[in-house]
Motif scaffolding. Sequence first.
Motif, mmCIF file in Angstrom:
data_model
loop_
_atom_site.group_PDB
_atom_site.id
_atom_site.type_symbol
_atom_site.label_atom_id
_atom_site.label_comp_id
_atom_site.label_asym_id
_atom_site.label_seq_id
_atom_site.Cartn_x
_atom_site.Cartn_y
_atom_site.Cartn_z
ATOM 1 N N ASP A 235 0.745 -2.885 10.300
ATOM 2 C CA ASP A 235 0.591 -2.708 11.738
ATOM 3 C C ASP A 235 1.946 -2.845 12.421
ATOM 4 O O ASP A 235 2.978 -2.974 11.757
ATOM 5 C CB ASP A 235 -0.425 -3.701 12.299
ATOM 6 C CG ASP A 235 0.024 -5.153 12.167
ATOM 7 O OD1 ASP A 235 1.104 -5.408 11.578
ATOM 8 O OD2 ASP A 235 -0.717 -6.048 12.633
ATOM 9 N N ALA A 236 1.954 -2.828 13.751
ATOM 10 C CA ALA A 236 3.211 -2.875 14.496
ATOM 11 C C ALA A 236 3.949 -4.180 14.301
ATOM 12 O O ALA A 236 5.177 -4.234 14.420
ATOM 13 C CB ALA A 236 2.934 -2.653 15.985
ATOM 14 N N GLU A 237 3.224 -5.241 13.997
ATOM 15 C CA GLU A 237 3.849 -6.547 13.809
ATOM 16 C C GLU A 237 4.280 -6.802 12.377
ATOM 17 O O GLU A 237 4.798 -7.881 12.073
ATOM 18 C CB GLU A 237 2.888 -7.664 14.258
ATOM 19 C CG GLU A 237 2.766 -7.800 15.768
ATOM 20 C CD GLU A 237 1.899 -6.695 16.353
ATOM 21 O OE1 GLU A 237 0.943 -6.261 15.662
ATOM 22 O OE2 GLU A 237 2.178 -6.245 17.472
ATOM 23 N N GLY A 238 4.072 -5.849 11.497
ATOM 24 C CA GLY A 238 4.489 -6.014 10.116
ATOM 25 C C GLY A 238 3.687 -7.051 9.360
ATOM 26 O O GLY A 238 4.231 -7.828 8.574
ATOM 27 N N HIS A 239 2.357 -7.075 9.574
ATOM 28 C CA HIS A 239 1.520 -8.045 8.883
ATOM 29 C C HIS A 239 1.224 -7.660 7.435
ATOM 30 O O HIS A 239 0.645 -8.447 6.698
ATOM 31 C CB HIS A 239 0.195 -8.235 9.636
ATOM 32 C CG HIS A 239 0.339 -9.069 10.879
ATOM 33 N ND1 HIS A 239 0.345 -8.521 12.142
ATOM 34 C CD2 HIS A 239 0.508 -10.402 11.042
ATOM 35 C CE1 HIS A 239 0.494 -9.474 13.044
ATOM 36 N NE2 HIS A 239 0.587 -10.634 12.406
ATOM 37 N N GLY A 240 1.597 -6.438 7.043
ATOM 38 C CA GLY A 240 1.382 -6.068 5.650
ATOM 39 C C GLY A 240 2.253 -6.894 4.724
ATOM 40 O O GLY A 240 3.340 -7.337 5.085
ATOM 41 N N THR A 241 1.767 -7.119 3.515
ATOM 42 C CA THR A 241 2.496 -7.914 2.521
ATOM 43 C C THR A 241 2.641 -7.114 1.236
ATOM 44 O O THR A 241 1.932 -6.119 1.024
ATOM 45 C CB THR A 241 1.748 -9.222 2.207
ATOM 46 O OG1 THR A 241 0.542 -8.897 1.485
ATOM 47 C CG2 THR A 241 1.409 -9.983 3.483
ATOM 48 N N PRO A 242 3.551 -7.517 0.353
ATOM 49 C CA PRO A 242 3.652 -6.841 -0.939
ATOM 50 C C PRO A 242 2.339 -6.867 -1.714
ATOM 51 O O PRO A 242 2.023 -5.912 -2.435
ATOM 52 C CB PRO A 242 4.744 -7.625 -1.659
ATOM 53 C CG PRO A 242 5.607 -8.139 -0.565
ATOM 54 C CD PRO A 242 4.650 -8.488 0.542
ATOM 55 N N ASP A 243 1.565 -7.912 -1.568
ATOM 56 C CA ASP A 243 0.290 -7.979 -2.288
ATOM 57 C C ASP A 243 -0.710 -6.969 -1.741
ATOM 58 O O ASP A 243 -1.425 -6.318 -2.517
ATOM 59 C CB ASP A 243 -0.277 -9.403 -2.202
ATOM 60 C CG ASP A 243 0.489 -10.386 -3.073
ATOM 61 O OD1 ASP A 243 1.155 -9.933 -4.028
ATOM 62 O OD2 ASP A 243 0.435 -11.600 -2.792
ATOM 63 N N THR A 244 -0.797 -6.830 -0.405
ATOM 64 C CA THR A 244 -1.721 -5.832 0.142
ATOM 65 C C THR A 244 -1.225 -4.423 -0.159
ATOM 66 O O THR A 244 -2.025 -3.500 -0.336
ATOM 67 C CB THR A 244 -1.902 -6.013 1.651
ATOM 68 O OG1 THR A 244 -0.628 -5.940 2.307
ATOM 69 C CG2 THR A 244 -2.562 -7.344 1.957
ATOM 70 N N LEU A 245 0.096 -4.239 -0.242
ATOM 71 C CA LEU A 245 0.633 -2.934 -0.629
ATOM 72 C C LEU A 245 0.255 -2.614 -2.065
ATOM 73 O O LEU A 245 -0.124 -1.484 -2.384
ATOM 74 C CB LEU A 245 2.152 -2.923 -0.453
ATOM 75 C CG LEU A 245 2.873 -1.618 -0.816
ATOM 76 C CD1 LEU A 245 2.297 -0.435 -0.055
ATOM 77 C CD2 LEU A 245 4.374 -1.742 -0.553
ATOM 78 N N ALA A 246 0.320 -3.607 -2.938
ATOM 79 C CA ALA A 246 -0.092 -3.413 -4.331
ATOM 80 C C ALA A 246 -1.574 -3.048 -4.405
ATOM 81 O O ALA A 246 -1.974 -2.159 -5.159
ATOM 82 C CB ALA A 246 0.202 -4.675 -5.140
ATOM 83 N N GLN A 247 -2.390 -3.727 -3.613
ATOM 84 C CA GLN A 247 -3.818 -3.408 -3.581
ATOM 85 C C GLN A 247 -4.045 -1.975 -3.104
ATOM 86 O O GLN A 247 -4.894 -1.244 -3.641
ATOM 87 C CB GLN A 247 -4.542 -4.378 -2.651
ATOM 88 C CG GLN A 247 -4.565 -5.818 -3.129
ATOM 89 C CD GLN A 247 -5.145 -6.757 -2.083
ATOM 90 O OE1 GLN A 247 -5.802 -6.327 -1.136
ATOM 91 N NE2 GLN A 247 -4.888 -8.049 -2.239
ATOM 92 N N ALA A 248 -3.280 -1.570 -2.082
ATOM 93 C CA ALA A 248 -3.433 -0.230 -1.537
ATOM 94 C C ALA A 248 -3.046 0.829 -2.568
ATOM 95 O O ALA A 248 -3.694 1.879 -2.677
ATOM 96 C CB ALA A 248 -2.578 -0.089 -0.281
ATOM 97 N N ILE A 249 -1.995 0.559 -3.338
ATOM 98 C CA ILE A 249 -1.574 1.507 -4.378
ATOM 99 C C ILE A 249 -2.658 1.655 -5.436
ATOM 100 O O ILE A 249 -2.999 2.764 -5.855
ATOM 101 C CB ILE A 249 -0.242 1.050 -5.005
ATOM 102 C CG1 ILE A 249 0.894 1.154 -3.988
ATOM 103 C CG2 ILE A 249 0.082 1.884 -6.248
ATOM 104 C CD1 ILE A 249 2.212 0.546 -4.458
ATOM 105 N N ARG A 250 -3.204 0.532 -5.876
ATOM 106 C CA ARG A 250 -4.254 0.591 -6.886
ATOM 107 C C ARG A 250 -5.479 1.341 -6.357
ATOM 108 O O ARG A 250 -6.104 2.123 -7.089
ATOM 109 C CB ARG A 250 -4.640 -0.823 -7.318
ATOM 110 C CG ARG A 250 -3.513 -1.562 -8.049
ATOM 111 C CD ARG A 250 -4.001 -2.904 -8.588
ATOM 112 N NE ARG A 250 -2.909 -3.671 -9.173
ATOM 113 C CZ ARG A 250 -2.399 -3.448 -10.377
ATOM 114 N NH1 ARG A 250 -2.879 -2.471 -11.126
ATOM 115 N NH2 ARG A 250 -1.414 -4.206 -10.842
#
Length: 418
Positions: free
Chosen positions: A161-176
């Motif tokens: 989101d605009a505040e950068g709440h994403g994390t490397p772990d949620t990015l990994a989940q999104a990739i999978r």
Amino acid sequence: MRDLVNKGARTTSALAVVLATGLSLAPSTASAAEPKYSEQCTFPNGKYPGRPWSLQRVMLDELWTQSRGKDVKVAVIDTGVDVRNPQLKGAVDVKDGRTFKPPGAKGDDGQPLDWGNDSGTTDTVGHGTKVAGIIAARPAEGTGFVGLAPEATIIPVKQNDAEGHGTPDTLAQAIRYAVGAGAGVINISQDTTGARKPSDSLRQAVEDALEKGVVVVASAGNDGTGGNVKKTYPASYDGVLAVAASDRNNERAAFSQSGDFVGVAAPGVDMISTVPGGGHCSDNGTSFSAPYVAGVAALVKAKHPDWTAREVVAQIEQTAERTIAGHDRLVGWGVVDPVRALTEDDRPIESPNPDRGLAGAEAPTPAKFHLGETPAQRDARLGTYVAVGAAVLVAGIGGGAVAIRDARRRRERVRGVA
């Protein structure tokens, strides 16, 4: 301090200020009449009337005779994709979309964040909607803007989101998730805060995607001002096609991150694309260079569905426009050339050849050194003699004829007097 994932492009527009400062972006309200295109990015905005420069550099008709990206799914892991934009409505697979909300994330008021629906089709930032448009926006009347792969399908995966709440772990989940949803290409226009190397979960997710034949494209980052060189993640993972930003002169944009990990460059300055609610806006950054390349990857995969991820990446790198042999840390293997990527594809390759792709001018033949008169000089001298002799002969013949004529006339006049 939490390990955030920031946008790959801290742009120069008003939206960039919002992303950099962490302020929330209030959605604009639509007027009764269709808005006119404005340089100031509001949602919705008017249609961009012409053909953006990033598309003018491509012979689209020739490109699309080769491929239009049909049957290729491209996952856009970003801030969501707003399907209210008419050019994206038919391009986005809503049923396969997904939202990955960081656990426990709260807003400035201390309340849990409202990330919209679960299908990833809400985007209050506009970042993901722009990225998706560059890849697969459908043609529309009243604008020359269109996606490079207008028959590809977007899988919207909201992870930031605009505040950068994403994390490397949620990015990994999104990739999978994207791999499981059938994505052939994954676009990631973001990197970890401060270019910090994240936990192994993200690296493993990327490696698993590559192992399954998925092309992973990521923005190189925008901290390159002043010659700053550093690796960014996930762009610098082995196998990921890291994309730098180029300008109208096919040179590195001043903000674009440099480094040995950069694979290619693509237009990233004054990039026109779709915005939430309808219309278009202009933005800058490697965030918008990456989807340009992801669109080309979709075209190549559609034409060569049996090629591996590595072969698709190598094809894009091999056919990029470059002025030096080999790899350059500023623009990688060069600035991507969509038409060459689709037409110089007689066989798959695993890695680019440093000597191919350059304009090979033939070396000049050194002149031979001669003492005295050269054959060419002798021929020229003889030719001159012949020409002069011929001229003298013609003049002599002409003069003799005149003399004979005059003599005949004198004799005739003498006879007449007699």
